[in-house]
Design an enzyme around this catalytic site. Structure first.
Site, short mmCIF file in Angstrom:
data_model
loop_
_atom_site.label_atom_id
_atom_site.label_comp_id
_atom_site.label_asym_id
_atom_site.label_seq_id
_atom_site.Cartn_x
_atom_site.Cartn_y
_atom_site.Cartn_z
N LYS A 124 -13.62 -71.53 -2.36
CA LYS A 124 -14.45 -70.52 -1.71
C LYS A 124 -15.57 -71.25 -0.99
O LYS A 124 -15.91 -72.37 -1.34
CB LYS A 124 -15.06 -69.57 -2.74
N ASP A 164 -14.25 -63.39 4.28
CA ASP A 164 -14.71 -62.67 3.10
C ASP A 164 -15.85 -61.80 3.63
O ASP A 164 -15.91 -61.54 4.84
CB ASP A 164 -15.17 -63.64 1.99
N GLY A 235 -18.25 -49.22 -0.26
CA GLY A 235 -18.16 -50.11 0.88
C GLY A 235 -17.64 -49.36 2.09
O GLY A 235 -17.22 -48.18 2.00
N PHE A 236 -17.69 -50.00 3.26
CA PHE A 236 -17.08 -49.41 4.47
C PHE A 236 -16.61 -50.52 5.41
O PHE A 236 -16.45 -50.31 6.60
CB PHE A 236 -18.05 -48.44 5.17
N GLY A 237 -16.32 -51.69 4.84
CA GLY A 237 -15.85 -52.82 5.64
C GLY A 237 -14.33 -52.84 5.74
O GLY A 237 -13.66 -51.83 5.50
N ASN A 238 -13.82 -54.01 6.05
CA ASN A 238 -12.38 -54.18 6.27
C ASN A 238 -11.53 -53.74 5.08
O ASN A 238 -10.49 -53.10 5.25
CB ASN A 238 -12.13 -55.66 6.64
N VAL A 239 -11.99 -54.06 3.87
CA VAL A 239 -11.20 -53.77 2.67
C VAL A 239 -11.16 -52.25 2.43
O VAL A 239 -10.08 -51.67 2.22
CB VAL A 239 -11.76 -54.54 1.45
N ALA A 240 -12.32 -51.60 2.50
CA ALA A 240 -12.39 -50.15 2.31
C ALA A 240 -11.55 -49.44 3.38
O ALA A 240 -10.86 -48.45 3.10
CB ALA A 240 -13.84 -49.68 2.38
N TRP A 241 -11.59 -49.97 4.59
CA TRP A 241 -10.80 -49.39 5.70
C TRP A 241 -9.30 -49.43 5.39
O TRP A 241 -8.59 -48.42 5.55
CB TRP A 241 -11.14 -50.16 6.99
N1 GLU Z 1 -11.67 -63.57 0.71
C1 GLU Z 1 -10.40 -63.03 0.35
C2 GLU Z 1 -10.24 -63.05 -1.16
O1 GLU Z 1 -11.22 -62.82 -1.86
C3 GLU Z 1 -9.24 -63.66 1.12
C4 GLU Z 1 -9.09 -65.14 0.96
C5 GLU Z 1 -8.02 -65.77 1.85
O2 GLU Z 1 -7.33 -65.07 2.56
O3 GLU Z 1 -7.91 -67.01 1.78
O4 GLU Z 1 -9.19 -63.25 -1.71
#
Ligand code: GLU
Length: 446
Positions: A124, A164, A235-241
């Protein structure tokens, strides 16, 4: 395994790294019984070796803002473990970023990536740079400055970053452009790329879609379906979408979204128009949800400074950030009739919240299983880049579904108790741990 001793030593060595210690504690408690059944793990100090990152890069990121002032941020890359494949994991740009948060995320990533069935190690990175309120030019200059340091440590076969929180397709584009210029090569060194330069179809949707596919299977374990279920999302970002899009398509109602300023309640569920508005609101870069209620005044109401966990729902799906749902929230959700908790954010639920779910026998899917579709589809992007071809959306989606099915099966295999109750958290931790630990045993002390 002497878990308490291991954790005490770790907290003495890394004082104040609370998120990191929390993440390690959760996994180690889940695996201690299995660990003791394998004397080779103890003999080879697998736990002690696994809890420390292989290496951490920290670097200075100086850049110039629109007023001509020089700004300085800190950049990081935590390369945690590459026993089963190249380091893989996202970059987070947020004011809260520090070493503890990136170490917890990198640690979680090891097991999540192992669960995907793909050969991906855990890492990360990111920076304390806040994209909030920054112009496009400022974001580009920051990404370029960040990459002038990061590029030395990454590569398509060694370490493959992605997005992320605060890092979406725009940032990946700027980061990739600078990498390509510095390294003089076009490779799959980052995932989440745009479709014009090596991205994969379905990657933008993958985390949310995968989360819904996993949740669907959790419900099926309880003889239930998503049809007509009320889902509280944060949330309202990419993941929530992505969650909103797929859950709505499958007949559920997403009745909340949230931001740092509060939440919006949409009792009839999000419409397609509202879901399409989410990326638009995100692109304003202000990180507030209040304008959502202004855009849809007759359907949505804004609750300032409050969390969405006070609404009555069937399923809770936290999609924002770590520790966003605590013990008090969990108790309130259960009291109001919530029956399933599917954590989509990384470590979105506190240990106290998880304890409340366990006490009430509420099935709880942990982030490392529920949200693994994102990184799994990154793995599929790497495969396409290596083969220098593109799969269709239907092909990627079918593989994503298959992978989420395999992750769910691992959770059930390792997490089903004698009484039949499925502890998805233990299942995910044990399945991910066993794969990495076995691979470490086979490769010797490194
Ligand atoms: N940030 C995302 C996660 O928490 C995706 C990581 C990635 O695609 O390498 O898994």
């Amino acid at each position: 395994m002497k878990t308490a001793e291991l954790l005490a030593r770790l907290s003495a060595r890394h004082p104040g790294e609370t998120e990191y210690l929390q993440a390690v504690g959760e996994v180690m408690h889940s695996v201690e019984h299995i660990y003791d059944e394998h004397p080779e793990f103890e003999a080879l100090a697998i736990a002690e070796r696994l809890v420390e990152p292989d290496r951490v890069y920290t670097f200075k990121v100086p850049w110039v803002d629109d007023k001509g002032r020089v700004q300085v941020n800190t950049g990081y890359r935590v390369q945690f473990n590459n026993a089963i494949g190249p380091y893989k994991g996202g970059l987070r740009f947020h004011a809260s970023v520090n070493l503890s948060i990136l170490k917890f995320l990198g640690f979680e990533q090891i097991f999540k990536n192992a669960l995907t069935t793909l050969p991906l190690g855990g890492a990360k990175g990111g920076s304390d740079f806040s994209p909030k309120g920054k112009s496009d030019g400022e974001i580009m200059r920051f990404c370029q400055a960040f990459m002038t340091e990061l590029w030395r440590y990454i590569g398509p076969e060694t370490d493959v970053p992605a997005g992320d929180i605060g890092v979406g397709s725009r940032e990946i584009g700027y980061l990739y452009g600078m990498y390509r210029k510095l390294a003089h090569e076009n490779t799959g060194v980052l995932t989440g790329k745009g479709m014009t330069y090596g991205g994969s179809l379905i990657r933008p949707e993958a985390t949310g879609f995968g989360a819904v596919y996993f949740t669907e299977r959790m419900l099926a374990d309880g003889g239930d379906t998503l049809e007509g279920k009320r889902i509280a999302v944060s949330g309202f970002g990419n993941v929530a979408w992505g969650v909103a899009l797929k859950a709505t398509e499958l007949g559920a109602k997403v009745i909340t979204l949230s931001g740092p300023d509060g939440y919006v309640s949409v009792p009839e569920g999000l419409s397609r128009e509202m879901i399409d508005y989410m990326p638009e609101l995100r692109a304003t870069n202000n990180d507030v949800i209040a304008p959502f209620a202004d855009a849809f005044p007759s359907e949505a109401s804004f609750m300032a400074g409050r969390k969405p966990w006070e609404v009555a729902c069937d399923i809770a799906m936290p999609c924002a950030t770590q520790n966003e749902l605590d013990g008090v929230d969990a108790a309130l959700l259960v009291e109001n009739g919530m029956r399933y908790a599917a954590e989509v954010s990384n470590m979105g639920c506190t240990p106290e919240a998880i304890e409340v779910f366990a006490q009430h026998r509420i099935p709880y899917g942990p982030g490392k299983a529920v949200n693994a579709g994102g990184v799994a589809t990154s793995g599929l992007e790497m495969s396409q880049n290596a083969m220098k071809l593109n799969w269709t959306a239907a092909e990627v989606d079918a593989r994503l579904r298959e992978i989420m099915g395999a992750i769910h099966a691992s959770c059930v295999e390792y997490g089903t108790g004698a009484d039949g109750f499925i502890n998805y958290m233990n299942g995910a931790n044990i399945a991910g741990f066993m794969k990495v630990a076995r691979s470490m045993v086979e490769q010797g002390v490194l």
